[in-house]
Write an enzyme that holds these catalytic residues in place. Sequence first.
Site, PDB file in Angstrom:
ATOM      1  N   ALA A 193       0.871  -1.080   0.151  1.00 42.90           N
ATOM      2  CA  ALA A 193      -0.092   0.004   0.006  1.00 42.90           C
ATOM      3  C   ALA A 193       0.745   1.253  -0.030  1.00 42.90           C
ATOM      4  O   ALA A 193       0.351   2.253  -0.537  1.00 42.90           O
ATOM      5  CB  ALA A 193      -0.890   0.183   1.134  1.00 42.90           C
ATOM      6  N   ASN A 231      -5.459   2.990  11.340  1.00 45.14           N
ATOM      7  CA  ASN A 231      -4.893   2.345  11.842  1.00 45.14           C
ATOM      8  C   ASN A 231      -4.781   2.050  13.141  1.00 45.14           C
ATOM      9  O   ASN A 231      -4.393   0.904  13.792  1.00 45.14           O
ATOM     10  CB  ASN A 231      -3.547   1.935  10.959  1.00 45.14           C
ATOM     11  CG  ASN A 231      -2.780   3.245  11.161  1.00 45.14           C
ATOM     12  OD1 ASN A 231      -3.208   4.205  10.489  1.00 45.14           O
ATOM     13  ND2 ASN A 231      -1.307   3.222  11.581  1.00 45.14           N
ATOM     14  N   CYS A 243       3.871   0.692  12.997  1.00 43.62           N
ATOM     15  CA  CYS A 243       4.963   1.729  11.930  1.00 43.62           C
ATOM     16  C   CYS A 243       5.695   2.595  12.918  1.00 43.62           C
ATOM     17  O   CYS A 243       6.538   3.171  12.221  1.00 43.62           O
ATOM     18  CB  CYS A 243       3.993   2.185  10.836  1.00 43.62           C
ATOM     19  SG  CYS A 243       2.985   0.929   9.878  1.00 43.62           S
TER      20      CYS A 243
END
Length: 359
Positions: free
Chosen positions: A72, A140, A305
């Site tokens: 992505a 997220n 992340c």
Amino acid sequence: MIYLDYQATTPLAPEALDAMLPWLAGPAAPGFANPHSPHRAGRAAAAAVEVARAHVAALLPPGGRVIFTSGATEALNIALAGSGARALAVSAIEHAAVLDTARALDPDLCVLRVSTDGRVAPDVAIPHGTGLVAVMQVNNEIGTIQPITQLAARAHAMGALFVCDAVQGAGKLAAPDGADMVAISAHKLHGPKGIGALWVRDGVALTPLIHGGGQEGGLRSGTLSPALCAGFGAAAALCKSRWTSDGEHVERLWTKARALFSDWTLNGSADERWHGNLSLRRPGLDVGRLLSECRNIAFSAGSACASGSGRPSHVLRALGLSDRDSKSTIRIGFGRYTREEELEQAAAVLNAAAQAQGV
């Protein structure tokens, strides 16, 4: 190990693995062939890629094409940079793949504010002259679902393109309605890592970032992996066939989790969110110590992340929470393969460890 980090990545579906194995075969079988070769083995590999493309496309809106990418992040880079737009507006809680790319393209980037429950208002102010708006479908870190249809309509009314990061919603929620480009990732829907896709609405022209052999309609050069494509396609098809049962399972887990963590504070909206995401905070909690003491449970201290960066979450800051709140937040993610008894066991361990800290 009890795995509760579905926002970081999802377990590979056995069906996806089975679909991949024939295309990883060695010289004794033709499965290793290059899908861009004209011989019979190459054509067979190309056919497998196209079957996978159709399965992935079934998760996305009609009237567009699916471009396979490495993930992505690459898909979003193609969408933002390849569009040619330079006046950009993105939500304050976008993934770094959007925020960092947008900042690199537009130093005067407009950051769209969110409410304290983590949602972009449909009537949020968008500067005149904006050429591209990017808002994610599901966040997220906190799981909030955005009003994509209304925001896309706003963008189109002012002549702007609309890009949607649907990584966390793909295979779970209906495809974003009204977007011009949609990015998804295989490993967030029980497929393999290393492959994603960009859906591009018919009529939207993009400039490629990677030049070479002209694969993927000239938009993304490079030899495709039939194995990764096949795994992605099988995972996407499984999402369609298990749509109802997966959703019902997550709702049961959500109801149980809310009861098990009743004395924690929920981050983000309780209603307008994907219920497989539980972002919780507890005043005074030392999350680093909690992670160390609960090593047999896989959960996250915010976004995977950003873990290890030492920076407070930009998502929680955007909600108006303090850095102290951010550092006392954990994220629990569950889904298709999570068992209720696993959730109960994990909650008992996490609650006991938090209480041992005196918080």
